[in-house]
Design an enzyme around this catalytic site. Structure first.
Site, mmCIF file in Angstrom:
data_model
loop_
_atom_site.group_PDB
_atom_site.id
_atom_site.type_symbol
_atom_site.label_atom_id
_atom_site.label_comp_id
_atom_site.label_asym_id
_atom_site.label_seq_id
_atom_site.Cartn_x
_atom_site.Cartn_y
_atom_site.Cartn_z
ATOM 1 N N TYR B 119 0.863 -1.192 0.000
ATOM 2 C CA TYR B 119 0.000 0.000 0.000
ATOM 3 C C TYR B 119 0.891 1.230 0.000
ATOM 4 O O TYR B 119 1.916 1.267 0.699
ATOM 5 C CB TYR B 119 -0.881 -0.009 1.253
ATOM 6 C CG TYR B 119 -1.736 1.236 1.417
ATOM 7 C CD1 TYR B 119 -3.019 1.288 0.876
ATOM 8 C CD2 TYR B 119 -1.249 2.348 2.099
ATOM 9 C CE1 TYR B 119 -3.793 2.429 1.018
ATOM 10 C CE2 TYR B 119 -2.030 3.489 2.244
ATOM 11 C CZ TYR B 119 -3.300 3.523 1.703
ATOM 12 O OH TYR B 119 -4.070 4.644 1.833
ATOM 13 N N GLU B 207 -3.585 7.527 -3.871
ATOM 14 C CA GLU B 207 -3.563 6.235 -3.188
ATOM 15 C C GLU B 207 -3.300 5.121 -4.192
ATOM 16 O O GLU B 207 -4.009 5.001 -5.187
ATOM 17 C CB GLU B 207 -4.902 5.992 -2.480
ATOM 18 C CG GLU B 207 -4.899 4.771 -1.596
ATOM 19 C CD GLU B 207 -6.249 4.557 -0.906
ATOM 20 O OE1 GLU B 207 -7.289 4.615 -1.601
ATOM 21 O OE2 GLU B 207 -6.256 4.341 0.308
#
Lengths: 300, 400
Positions: B119, B207
């Site tokens: 991530y 993101e």
């Protein structure tokens, strides 16, 4: 006393010839505020005239400060130029810069805050209604009004009000005034995610101000500034504080008008803020109509 | 403003960030051509991704029964079959609500073999007003869950805006992700590019989830952004005409788009009491007080601190297009604004729109007596409230 500004504070207005800046410069003059200078690049040497008062206009903030001794500024400059205007005020050594401008890019404010590190200037806002220290005249005339708040709803007294929102601050002030209770200073810190002065900063000033006897703190969803202020009050608070948090019914992930008013990733909820208030012994106003009464009950 | 995944990947690519080979398309013919090109270039497996702003696409269902808004294709025929079942069809996910969203664009890309997922995100840390890079070895899952259950698995690096991201900071993150050798170097370059995208595009959030080590058809390991999401700072769009052109009005509520034309801030909610308020804080707390007294707000509507007559009229029209509205609460604190001007605006708007629903008006502030007089002599059957609490209770009662 009061906090941040007194009726003697000399104020300059950056963007005094724009329609918004001009209108509110006039209203501040009508209120009896010492508006001593205006700044509009390229219009130095001209005057801003209002009801027989001639306010000199300067090309730079530095000139205005040198010539008039102004220590505080109201920034009404459009968003693309606002960061520059704020830093110009910082460079000129102003004690206080109040950025009214709404819509300044976050990245610009990130850079401004970094550039202000170590300077003696305090920034309030951006995207804020400004602040008012009421005067002693009729409708609180003779006070210091920097920004866009309606001066006449105030009354000189001993309650400090701090809020992110404009109209909700007026609501609280009006409730106090109509109950015959005056204010020391009312500060709108603005609805943006990056701002110069936090709830905590203002709360600390109110706690240290002998003229302030009680405080109304108005918060809203998003961020954690209200929690930080509440935590400090829990440990160091010496005066009664009543609080209200707006946005309990706001859906997560949506920006409620103010750029900063957004619940994301389960953070910044009204519930968490109200809980922090409760833990700090802050009186919770169940509805915005109860803000003044909640505080006044605590002060009996 | 939010943009689609394919647009986010286009921006990231501009800043040197590695993304899987692929292209967006809006017709089945184009989908066929792109798929053919990718297979010919050596791709063994393709992924076809519906482009809507809502999340949960993979587990979504199309209203005609087709399962999955993100699908893999091993052959050209499969790819075409999937494109046919996505383009122009309505996809319902856990985030779209039951109405779903029409898929008008799909992204056709190479689906390289994923070896490991991470991530990576850049966002603003409001607590210290600095950009924050967050990374985790736990990729491809809900990061909020990781933050709650295993916060030690998230590494954070704050960037000093005066000097920007330093190379050593990217190295720290790559090292914390356990990367070595060539992948370590690739990751450093990618992290720098992702940060640069955030800064240069005035993003609110970038993101990458998952960021992944993939094996190319040639058997080489690379680190690429398998999915990407970018939200932009609306205040900065004026200096990004290219990004503003990426706005997809079909993804926004038509009423909200209409409201924005009049500088009104409108957000539709599920209740039946519409509200019209000046100022964001007061608007939020008007919703709250309606709920406090047992009602349910139909919207958030901030007409701005000033509120002109034109805005009030436009606001009434927007409110009235919502069929679930059974009553209206107007709450105006006219600080500088003359309450009589607002009252005149309300009366005109009510007459113009032929309003028949119960209307409760609470006016306070500058020249309020004249404003109340205007309302009282207008001949309209509106209810006035003295305080917010009074007005809220009256509208809740009127709606029943």
């Amino acid at each position: 006393m009061a906090i941040l500004v007194t009726p003697q504070t000399k104020v300059l207005v950056q963007g005094i010839t724009g329609s918004f800046g001009a209108r509110h410069a006039q209203l501040s003059l009508d209120y009896g505020t010492q508006v001593v200078a205006g700044v509009t690049p390229g219009k130095g040497g001209q005057f801003f005239e209002h009801k027989g008062t001639k306010v000199p206009i300067f090309d730079t903030v530095a000139d205005a400060v040198k010539q008039t001794g102004a220590t505080a500024s109201a920034v009404f400059v459009p968003p693309p130029f606002a960061a520059d205007a704020i830093l110009e005020g910082v460079d000129a050594g102003l004690e206080l810069v109040v950025a009214i401008t709404e819509g300044i890019p976050v990245r610009d404010m990130v850079a401004v805050k970094r550039a202000m590190g170590g300077s003696k200037t305090r920034l309030i806002g951006p995207n804020c209604p400004g602040l008012v220290t009421p005067g002693t005249g009729p409708d609180s005339h003779g006070g210091c009004r920097i920004g866009i708040a309606p001066g006449y709803i105030h009354k000189k007294g001993h309650i400090g009000v701090v809020s992110r929102s404009g109209t909700l601050t007026y609501e609280a002030v009006y409730q106090l005034t109509t109950r015959g209770v005056g204010q020391s200073t009312c500060v709108g810190i603005g609805g943006d995610p990056v701002n110069g002065t936090s709830h905590l900063d203002v709360i600390q000033m109110f706690m240290a101000d002998p003229e302030t006897h009680g405080i109304i703190m108005i918060g809203e969803i998003g961020g954690s500034a209200e929690e930080e202020a509440a935590d400090w009050i829990r440990q160091h608070g010496t005066k009664p504080v009543a609080g209200f948090i707006a946005g309990a019914t706001a859906p997560p992930g949506r920006r409620m008008g103010h750029a900063g008013a957004i619940v994301s990733g389960g953070k910044g909820t009204a519930e968490a803020k109200i809980e922090a208030f409760r833990a700090a012994g802050i009186g919770i106003a169940a509805t915005p109509s109860d803000m003044a009464d909640t505080l006044l009950k605590m002060m009996k | 403003m939010n943009i689609h995944e394919y647009q986010a990947k286009q921006l990231l690519k501009q800043y040197g960030v590695a993304v899987p080979p692929g292209e967006p398309c809006t017709t089945v013919a184009e989908a066929r051509a792109i798929s053919e090109k990718l297979f010919n270039a050596g791709q063994k497996l393709l992924v076809i991704k519906s482009q809507i702003h809502a999340g949960g696409r993979g587990k979504g269902t199309f209203t005609h029964g087709f399962q999955g808004g993100v699908k893999l294709a091993k052959t050209l025929d499969e790819a075409v079959h999937i494109a046919e079942n996505m383009l122009g069809k309505t996809l319902v996910t856990k985030q779209t609500g039951p109405d779903g969203r029409v898929v008008s664009t799909i992204l056709v890309a190479g689906a390289e073999k994923i070896k490991r997922e991470f991530y990576l995100a850049v966002l603003l840390d409001r607590a210290n007003s600095r950009p924050l890079i967050m990374a985790s070895t736990e990729g491809g899952v809900d990061i909020e869950e990781v933050a709650e259950k295993t916060p030690e698995k998230i590494v954070k690096e704050w960037v000093d805006p005066a000097v920007g991201l330093q190379a050593f900071q990217a190295r720290k993150i790559a090292s914390a992700l356990g990367l070595k050798g060539d992948l370590f170097n690739q990751a450093c370059k990618l992290i720098a590019g992702v940060y640069k995208t955030w800064w240069e595009c005035d993003a609110a959030m970038v993101e990458i989830n998952p960021l992944a080590i993939c094996e190319t058809p040639e058997g080489k390991e690379t680190i690429v952004c398998v999915d990407a999401k970018i939200g932009l700072d609306d205040n900065a769009l004026y200096r990004h005409k290219d990004i503003l052109a990426m706005r997809d009005l079909a993804e926004e509520s038509p009423l909200e788009v209409e409201a924005s034309k009049f500088s009104l801030n409108y957000i539709k909610l599920d209740g039946n009491i519409a509200c019209l308020v000046n100022g964001a804080g007061l608007a939020m707390s008007t919703m709250d007080i309606i709920q406090h007294f047992g009602g349910s707000p139909a919207n958030f509507l901030d007409v701005g601190g000033g509120a002109s007559k034109e805005q009030v009229t436009a606001a009434f029209k927007i409110i009235l297009t919502d069929p679930s509205v059974k009553g209206i609460l107007v709450n105006i604190f006219g600080g500088i604004m003359d309450c009589n001007v607002i009252a005149t605006g309300i009366v005109e708007a009510v007459k113009e729109t032929g309003l028949t629903l119960p209307l409760v008006v609470r006016l306070e502030g500058n020249n309020v007596k004249a404003g109340q007089q205007t309302l009282a002599t207008s001949g309209l059957t509106l209810i006035t409230g003295d305080t917010m609490a009074d007005a809220a209770q009256k509208v809740v009662k009127a709606v029943g």
